[in-house]
Design a protein around this motif. Structure first.
Motif, mmCIF file in Angstrom:
data_model
loop_
_atom_site.group_PDB
_atom_site.id
_atom_site.type_symbol
_atom_site.label_atom_id
_atom_site.label_comp_id
_atom_site.label_asym_id
_atom_site.label_seq_id
_atom_site.Cartn_x
_atom_site.Cartn_y
_atom_site.Cartn_z
ATOM 1 N N ARG A 7 21.435 77.145 21.680
ATOM 2 C CA ARG A 7 20.956 76.205 20.639
ATOM 3 C C ARG A 7 19.581 75.601 21.606
ATOM 4 O O ARG A 7 19.843 75.103 22.417
ATOM 5 C CB ARG A 7 21.675 75.394 20.235
ATOM 6 N N CYS A 18 18.057 77.844 14.869
ATOM 7 C CA CYS A 18 16.845 78.637 14.446
ATOM 8 C C CYS A 18 15.825 78.485 15.721
ATOM 9 O O CYS A 18 15.372 79.597 15.812
ATOM 10 C CB CYS A 18 16.165 78.144 13.046
ATOM 11 N N ARG A 33 13.372 79.915 10.504
ATOM 12 C CA ARG A 33 13.859 78.804 9.527
ATOM 13 C C ARG A 33 13.564 78.955 7.973
ATOM 14 O O ARG A 33 14.269 78.830 7.447
ATOM 15 C CB ARG A 33 13.182 77.436 9.757
ATOM 16 N N CYS A 36 16.325 81.549 7.315
ATOM 17 C CA CYS A 36 17.551 80.743 7.010
ATOM 18 C C CYS A 36 17.340 79.872 5.624
ATOM 19 O O CYS A 36 18.793 79.953 5.129
ATOM 20 C CB CYS A 36 17.639 79.806 8.180
ATOM 21 N N TYR A 49 25.000 79.417 9.122
ATOM 22 C CA TYR A 49 24.205 78.610 10.092
ATOM 23 C C TYR A 49 25.206 77.663 10.640
ATOM 24 O O TYR A 49 25.110 77.361 11.870
ATOM 25 C CB TYR A 49 23.351 77.735 9.223
#
Length: 60
Positions: A7, A18, A33, A36, A49
């Motif tokens: 991350r 993301c 993003r 997502c 997520y």
């Protein structure tokens, strides 16, 4: 050198998932993003997520 998925600390909006995936794939994190966000409308995207935010370790 082997790449690892983390991350992101620098490129984060919520948890850095993301941003980390974008850095790992050498793709603009904005595209990740948007993907997502589109998956979020299906109902499973939010779940994926959250799981990714728990499983993927934070960048050192």
């Amino acid at each position: 050198m082997m790449k690892k998925l983390y991350r992101s600390r620098d490129n984060r909006v919520l948890c850095g998932v993301c941003g980390g995936i974008g850095e790992y794939l050498d793709v603009d994190p904005t595209i990740i993003r948007l993907l997502c966000l589109l998956l979020g409308f299906t109902g499973t995207g939010l779940f994926v997520y959250i799981v990714a935010a728990i499983i993927i370790p934070e960048e050192r």
